[in-house]
Design a protein around this motif. Structure first.
Motif, PDB file in Angstrom:
ATOM      1  N   PRO A  28       0.873  -1.220   0.186  1.00 47.19           N
ATOM      2  CA  PRO A  28      -0.034   0.110  -0.527  1.00 47.19           C
ATOM      3  C   PRO A  28       0.530   1.257   0.032  1.00 47.19           C
ATOM      4  O   PRO A  28       0.553   2.251  -0.168  1.00 47.19           O
ATOM      5  N   SER A  29       2.104   0.945   0.110  1.00 53.35           N
ATOM      6  CA  SER A  29       2.908   2.208  -0.031  1.00 53.35           C
ATOM      7  C   SER A  29       2.702   2.580  -0.889  1.00 53.35           C
ATOM      8  O   SER A  29       3.161   4.067  -1.533  1.00 53.35           O
ATOM      9  N   ARG A  30       2.590   1.994  -2.508  1.00 52.96           N
ATOM     10  CA  ARG A  30       3.144   2.288  -3.619  1.00 52.96           C
ATOM     11  C   ARG A  30       1.924   3.659  -3.711  1.00 52.96           C
ATOM     12  O   ARG A  30       2.193   4.727  -4.732  1.00 52.96           O
ATOM     13  N   GLY A  31       0.899   3.620  -3.449  1.00 57.90           N
ATOM     14  CA  GLY A  31       0.123   3.788  -3.354  1.00 57.90           C
ATOM     15  C   GLY A  31      -0.083   5.980  -2.665  1.00 57.90           C
ATOM     16  O   GLY A  31       0.055   6.764  -3.820  1.00 57.90           O
ATOM     17  N   THR A  32       0.752   5.893  -1.660  1.00 62.54           N
ATOM     18  CA  THR A  32       0.932   6.882  -0.716  1.00 62.54           C
ATOM     19  C   THR A  32       2.091   7.655  -1.685  1.00 62.54           C
ATOM     20  O   THR A  32       1.950   8.975  -1.798  1.00 62.54           O
ATOM     21  N   LEU A  33       2.957   7.057  -2.431  1.00 63.51           N
ATOM     22  CA  LEU A  33       3.566   7.539  -2.741  1.00 63.51           C
ATOM     23  C   LEU A  33       3.311   7.415  -4.249  1.00 63.51           C
ATOM     24  O   LEU A  33       4.003   9.198  -4.685  1.00 63.51           O
ATOM     25  N   GLU A  34       2.851   7.823  -5.158  1.00 64.22           N
ATOM     26  CA  GLU A  34       2.493   8.493  -5.986  1.00 64.22           C
ATOM     27  C   GLU A  34       1.761   9.429  -5.541  1.00 64.22           C
ATOM     28  O   GLU A  34       1.565  10.578  -6.867  1.00 64.22           O
ATOM     29  N   HIS A  35       1.489   9.312  -4.027  1.00 63.52           N
ATOM     30  CA  HIS A  35       0.656  10.197  -4.091  1.00 63.52           C
ATOM     31  C   HIS A  35       1.022  11.676  -4.435  1.00 63.52           C
ATOM     32  O   HIS A  35       1.128  13.066  -4.445  1.00 63.52           O
ATOM     33  N   VAL A  36       2.591  11.246  -3.255  1.00 63.61           N
ATOM     34  CA  VAL A  36       3.135  11.881  -2.723  1.00 63.61           C
ATOM     35  C   VAL A  36       4.325  13.053  -3.601  1.00 63.61           C
ATOM     36  O   VAL A  36       4.062  14.055  -4.124  1.00 63.61           O
ATOM     37  N   THR A  37       4.909  11.798  -4.704  1.00 68.30           N
ATOM     38  CA  THR A  37       5.625  12.357  -6.089  1.00 68.30           C
ATOM     39  C   THR A  37       5.220  12.402  -6.875  1.00 68.30           C
ATOM     40  O   THR A  37       5.478  12.805  -8.051  1.00 68.30           O
ATOM     41  N   GLY A  38       3.257  12.862  -7.058  1.00 63.87           N
ATOM     42  CA  GLY A  38       2.819  12.985  -8.845  1.00 63.87           C
ATOM     43  C   GLY A  38       3.020  14.211  -9.045  1.00 63.87           C
ATOM     44  O   GLY A  38       3.611  15.232  -8.123  1.00 63.87           O
ATOM     45  N   LYS A  39       2.849  14.429 -10.017  1.00 65.39           N
ATOM     46  CA  LYS A  39       2.800  15.740 -10.330  1.00 65.39           C
ATOM     47  C   LYS A  39       2.171  17.423 -10.044  1.00 65.39           C
ATOM     48  O   LYS A  39       2.981  17.627  -9.543  1.00 65.39           O
ATOM     49  N   TRP A  40       1.432  16.421  -9.050  1.00 63.85           N
ATOM     50  CA  TRP A  40       0.610  18.055  -7.981  1.00 63.85           C
ATOM     51  C   TRP A  40       0.890  18.043  -7.114  1.00 63.85           C
ATOM     52  O   TRP A  40       1.153  18.301  -5.696  1.00 63.85           O
ATOM     53  N   GLY A  41       1.265  16.097  -6.094  1.00 65.81           N
ATOM     54  CA  GLY A  41       1.250  15.882  -5.191  1.00 65.81           C
ATOM     55  C   GLY A  41       1.826  17.156  -4.076  1.00 65.81           C
ATOM     56  O   GLY A  41       2.192  17.639  -3.324  1.00 65.81           O
TER      57      GLY A  41
END
Length: 158
Positions: A28-41
Motif C-alpha cells: 500500500p505504500s506505492r499508492g501513497t508514494l504516487e500521491h506524494v510524488t505525482g505531478k501535483w501532490g
C-alpha cells in the motif's frame, strides 16, 4: 478487508508490525508514494508547508493545476493523513487546508529535493544540451526531420 477474505468478523491489523516494501506490487505504500510524488501532490504539499490555504488560494499558488486535479489530489492526500481539511460553518462556507504533522514531515523532505533540483538546474540544462547536441550529430534528429518532411510531402504539399 480481512473479514472479506476470511468471511468472518472483522479483525484488527497490527500495522506496527507490518513490513512495507514499495518495490512489492501489492504494497500500500506505492499508492501513497504516487500521491506524494505525482505531478501535483509534491507541489501541493510543498505549498501547504508555507501556510494554510483556502482552495482557490492554493490553486493560484500551484500554477497550472486544474480545479478537478486539485480537488482529487487534496482528497487523496487527506485520505493518506497528510492534509487536514477544515470546513468553517460560515456563509459562504470556508474550507481551509493545512498539513498534518505527517504531511509536514513529508513536505520538508520534498522541499529539500525541490531545492536540490532548483540549485542544480544549470547542470541539468547543460546535460540536456549535450544530450540534444549528441543526438543531432548522430543523425537521429536529421532522420526525424526527414521523416517529418516525408509525411508533409505525402499530403500533397509539393
Amino acid at each position: 478487508m480481512d473479514s472479506e477474505r476470511s468471511g468472518g468478523a472483522s479483525t484488527t491489523v497490527d500495522v506496527e508490525n507490518l513490513a512495507f516494501d514499495v518495490f512489492a506490487r501489492a504494497c500500500p505504500s506505492r499508492g501513497t508514494l504516487e500521491h506524494v510524488t505525482g505531478k501535483w501532490g509534491g507541489l501541493i504539499l510543498s505549498a501547504l508547508h508555507d501556510s494554510t490555504f483556502r482552495f482557490n488560494e492554493l490553486r493560484r499558488r500551484v500554477d497550472g493545476v486544474s480545479e478537478k486535479m486539485l480537488s482529487q489530489t487534496l482528497h487523496a492526500l487527506e485520505r493518506d493523513g497528510l492534509v487536514h481539511r477544515e470546513a468553517q460553518p460560515t456563509n459562504p462556507p470556508r474550507v481551509d487546508y493545512r498539513l498534518t504533522p505527517l504531511g509536514s514531515a513529508v513536505a520538508e523532505r520534498l522541499l529539500a529535493l525541490i531545492h536540490l533540483v532548483e540549485d542544480r538546474m544549470p547542470e541539468v540544462l547543460a546535460a540536456q544540451e549535450r544530450y540534444d547536441t549528441a543526438r543531432a550529430g548522430s543523425g537521429e534528429a536529421s532522420a526525424a526531420r526527414d521523416a517529418g518532411r516525408a509525411v508533409v510531402a505525402g499530403r500533397g504539399g509539393r
